[in-house]
Design a protein around this motif. Structure first.
Motif, PDB file in Angstrom:
ATOM      1  N   GLU A  67     -28.040   0.360  11.168  1.00 31.34           N
ATOM      2  CA  GLU A  67     -29.253   0.909  10.493  1.00 31.34           C
ATOM      3  C   GLU A  67     -29.211   2.372  10.728  1.00 31.34           C
ATOM      4  OE1 GLU A  67     -32.840  -0.506  12.029  1.00 31.34           O
ATOM      5  OE2 GLU A  67     -32.374  -2.760  11.440  1.00 31.34           O
ATOM      6  N   GLN A  68     -28.127   3.004  11.412  1.00 31.97           N
ATOM      7  CA  GLN A  68     -28.012   4.524  11.589  1.00 31.97           C
ATOM      8  C   GLN A  68     -27.713   5.011  10.224  1.00 31.97           C
ATOM      9  OE1 GLN A  68     -25.523   8.041  14.037  1.00 31.97           O
ATOM     10  NE2 GLN A  68     -24.698   5.992  13.822  1.00 31.97           N
ATOM     11  N   ILE A  69     -28.406   6.263   9.615  1.00 30.66           N
ATOM     12  CA  ILE A  69     -28.115   6.830   8.497  1.00 30.66           C
ATOM     13  C   ILE A  69     -26.951   7.547   8.471  1.00 30.66           C
ATOM     14  CG2 ILE A  69     -28.839   8.414   6.419  1.00 30.66           C
ATOM     15  CD1 ILE A  69     -30.553   5.811   7.026  1.00 30.66           C
ATOM     16  N   MET A  70     -26.068   7.308   7.561  1.00 31.99           N
ATOM     17  CA  MET A  70     -24.709   8.082   7.580  1.00 31.99           C
ATOM     18  C   MET A  70     -24.334   8.537   6.065  1.00 31.99           C
ATOM     19  SD  MET A  70     -22.371   5.865  10.487  1.00 31.99           S
ATOM     20  CE  MET A  70     -21.620   7.228  11.177  1.00 31.99           C
ATOM     21  N   ALA A  71     -23.312   9.450   6.323  1.00 29.26           N
ATOM     22  CA  ALA A  71     -22.311   9.770   5.047  1.00 29.26           C
ATOM     23  C   ALA A  71     -21.363   9.031   5.053  1.00 29.26           C
ATOM     24  CB  ALA A  71     -22.523  11.232   4.778  1.00 29.26           C
ATOM     25  N   GLY A  72     -20.966   8.240   3.720  1.00 31.05           N
ATOM     26  CA  GLY A  72     -19.539   7.653   3.872  1.00 31.05           C
ATOM     27  C   GLY A  72     -18.957   8.160   2.736  1.00 31.05           C
ATOM     28  N   ILE A  73     -17.670   8.674   2.714  1.00 25.84           N
ATOM     29  CA  ILE A  73     -16.640   9.153   1.765  1.00 25.84           C
ATOM     30  C   ILE A  73     -15.691   8.047   1.583  1.00 25.84           C
ATOM     31  CG2 ILE A  73     -15.095  10.844   0.857  1.00 25.84           C
ATOM     32  CD1 ILE A  73     -17.680  11.956   3.299  1.00 25.84           C
ATOM     33  N   ILE A 117      -9.880   3.926   1.857  1.00 25.46           N
ATOM     34  CA  ILE A 117     -10.005   4.376   2.961  1.00 25.46           C
ATOM     35  C   ILE A 117     -11.441   4.859   3.042  1.00 25.46           C
ATOM     36  CG2 ILE A 117      -7.587   5.109   3.721  1.00 25.46           C
ATOM     37  CD1 ILE A 117      -8.313   7.711   2.742  1.00 25.46           C
ATOM     38  N   MET A 118     -11.933   4.819   4.377  1.00 26.13           N
ATOM     39  CA  MET A 118     -13.352   5.545   4.296  1.00 26.13           C
ATOM     40  C   MET A 118     -13.447   6.600   5.414  1.00 26.13           C
ATOM     41  SD  MET A 118     -17.115   3.577   4.414  1.00 26.13           S
ATOM     42  CE  MET A 118     -17.137   3.082   2.669  1.00 26.13           C
ATOM     43  N   PHE A 119     -14.131   7.596   5.318  1.00 25.40           N
ATOM     44  CA  PHE A 119     -14.560   8.434   6.399  1.00 25.40           C
ATOM     45  C   PHE A 119     -16.265   8.654   6.490  1.00 25.40           C
ATOM     46  CE2 PHE A 119     -15.551  12.754   8.271  1.00 25.40           C
ATOM     47  CZ  PHE A 119     -14.872  12.620   9.087  1.00 25.40           C
ATOM     48  N   LEU A 120     -16.671   8.110   7.747  1.00 22.68           N
ATOM     49  CA  LEU A 120     -17.898   7.972   7.816  1.00 22.68           C
ATOM     50  C   LEU A 120     -18.454   9.271   8.922  1.00 22.68           C
ATOM     51  CD1 LEU A 120     -18.313   4.176   8.363  1.00 22.68           C
ATOM     52  CD2 LEU A 120     -19.465   5.548   6.644  1.00 22.68           C
ATOM     53  N   LEU A 121     -19.578   9.758   8.800  1.00 19.99           N
ATOM     54  CA  LEU A 121     -20.074  10.931   9.701  1.00 19.99           C
ATOM     55  C   LEU A 121     -21.570  10.762   9.520  1.00 19.99           C
ATOM     56  CD1 LEU A 121     -18.839  13.459  10.832  1.00 19.99           C
ATOM     57  CD2 LEU A 121     -19.419  14.741   8.709  1.00 19.99           C
ATOM     58  N   ALA A 122     -22.052  10.576  10.862  1.00 17.87           N
ATOM     59  CA  ALA A 122     -23.496  10.509  10.873  1.00 17.87           C
ATOM     60  C   ALA A 122     -24.290  11.743  10.073  1.00 17.87           C
ATOM     61  CB  ALA A 122     -23.979  10.696  12.484  1.00 17.87           C
ATOM     62  N   LYS A 123     -25.341  11.352   9.326  1.00 17.60           N
ATOM     63  CA  LYS A 123     -26.161  12.308   8.673  1.00 17.60           C
ATOM     64  C   LYS A 123     -26.228  13.678   9.196  1.00 17.60           C
ATOM     65  CE  LYS A 123     -30.049  12.713   5.701  1.00 17.60           C
ATOM     66  NZ  LYS A 123     -31.428  12.067   5.137  1.00 17.60           N
ATOM     67  N   GLY A 124     -26.834  13.792  10.494  1.00 19.87           N
ATOM     68  CA  GLY A 124     -27.045  14.854  11.034  1.00 19.87           C
ATOM     69  C   GLY A 124     -25.850  15.756  11.380  1.00 19.87           C
ATOM     70  N   GLU A 158     -21.282  18.686  18.551  1.00 18.64           N
ATOM     71  CA  GLU A 158     -20.013  17.650  18.642  1.00 18.64           C
ATOM     72  C   GLU A 158     -20.409  16.909  17.399  1.00 18.64           C
ATOM     73  OE1 GLU A 158     -19.469  13.841  21.272  1.00 18.64           O
ATOM     74  OE2 GLU A 158     -18.684  15.872  22.618  1.00 18.64           O
ATOM     75  N   LEU A 159     -19.371  16.506  16.700  1.00 17.58           N
ATOM     76  CA  LEU A 159     -19.288  15.768  15.310  1.00 17.58           C
ATOM     77  C   LEU A 159     -18.535  14.606  15.526  1.00 17.58           C
ATOM     78  CD1 LEU A 159     -18.650  18.892  13.021  1.00 17.58           C
ATOM     79  CD2 LEU A 159     -20.993  18.138  13.554  1.00 17.58           C
ATOM     80  N   ASP A 160     -19.195  13.429  15.266  1.00 16.99           N
ATOM     81  CA  ASP A 160     -18.595  12.267  15.458  1.00 16.99           C
ATOM     82  C   ASP A 160     -18.087  11.709  14.067  1.00 16.99           C
ATOM     83  OD1 ASP A 160     -17.744  11.289  17.832  1.00 16.99           O
ATOM     84  OD2 ASP A 160     -19.674  10.041  18.394  1.00 16.99           O
TER      85      ASP A 160
END
Length: 205
Positions: free
Chosen positions: A64-70, A82-89, A181-183
């Motif tokens: 349920e976490q909002i993320m940006a996915g490329i 392939i996909m790169f995911l990054l938390a919205k913040g 920190e960016l996960d």
């Protein structure tokens, strides 16, 4: 096919190679991010895991976490996605630094989405270039698409393609740091034939 490869039969040696790929790719991505943002970016040692696809959502903080996915498709000597995911913040922090302006609280805006896609392009490109270099294979990425949504919804895209491949997936977790920190999570979904080609190019099949 002889020597049929599946994610379940991956050897420890192959996982070590994938881990090295993760190190090189993340290092390249860190360098590219530093140049993009014009500031120093540090990186923790990437975590490389072979895990059940159904567990990916939990590992990246919950479905349920909002993320940006490329997301982009891969063609050439190997095929897949392939996909790169990054938390919205984290995504908003990167875009804010890149654009030099604050974003709206609830949205990235058109320029923000464009900037985020460029970040995703560079990061996924860093990993793909690393894979191409160590395997000497030709790899051609498609134009990326981007989605900002709950992690579960974003993951449903590769899940549909992944259904024919088995139960395991390769996930590289890269932690980058500037002021915060960016996960980031890099998910690679080659088809089974492509895994065989990767192994052969490394002298393992």
């Amino acid at each position: 096919m002889e020597n049929e490869i599946s994610m379940e039969t991956m050897t420890a040696e192959y996982v070590d190679v994938l881990r090295e790929l993760g190190n090189i790719g993340a290092g390249n991505a860190m360098t590219a991010l530093s140049q993009m943002l014009n500031c120093k970016v540090d990186m923790k040692v990437p975590q490389v895991r072979l895990l059940d696809f159904k567990d990916v959502g939990t590992l990246i903080g919950g479905e349920e976490q909002i993320m940006a996915g490329i997301y982009l498709a891969v063609d050439g000597d190997i095929t897949g996605s392939i996909m790169f995911l990054l938390a919205k913040g984290s995504a908003k922090h990167l875009v804010t630094k890149l654009m030099g302006m604050e974003l709206p609280d609830d949205d990235f805006g058109e320029m923000g989405i464009s900037a985020l896609m460029e970040v995703g392009n560079i990061i996924t490109g860093a990993y793909l270039n690393s894979l191409a270099t160590i395997t000497n294979l030709k790899i051609f990425p498609s134009v990326p698409s981007i989605c900002v949504d709950m992690a579960g919804a974003i993951l449903s895209v590769p899940a549909i393609e992944f259904g024919t491949l088995g139960d395991k997936i390769l996930l590289i977790q890269s932690q980058f740091m500037d002021e915060i920190e960016l996960d980031g999570y890099f998910i690679m979904v080659p088809d089974i034939d492509s895994y065989t080609k990767i192994l052969k190019s490394l002298g393992m099949a």
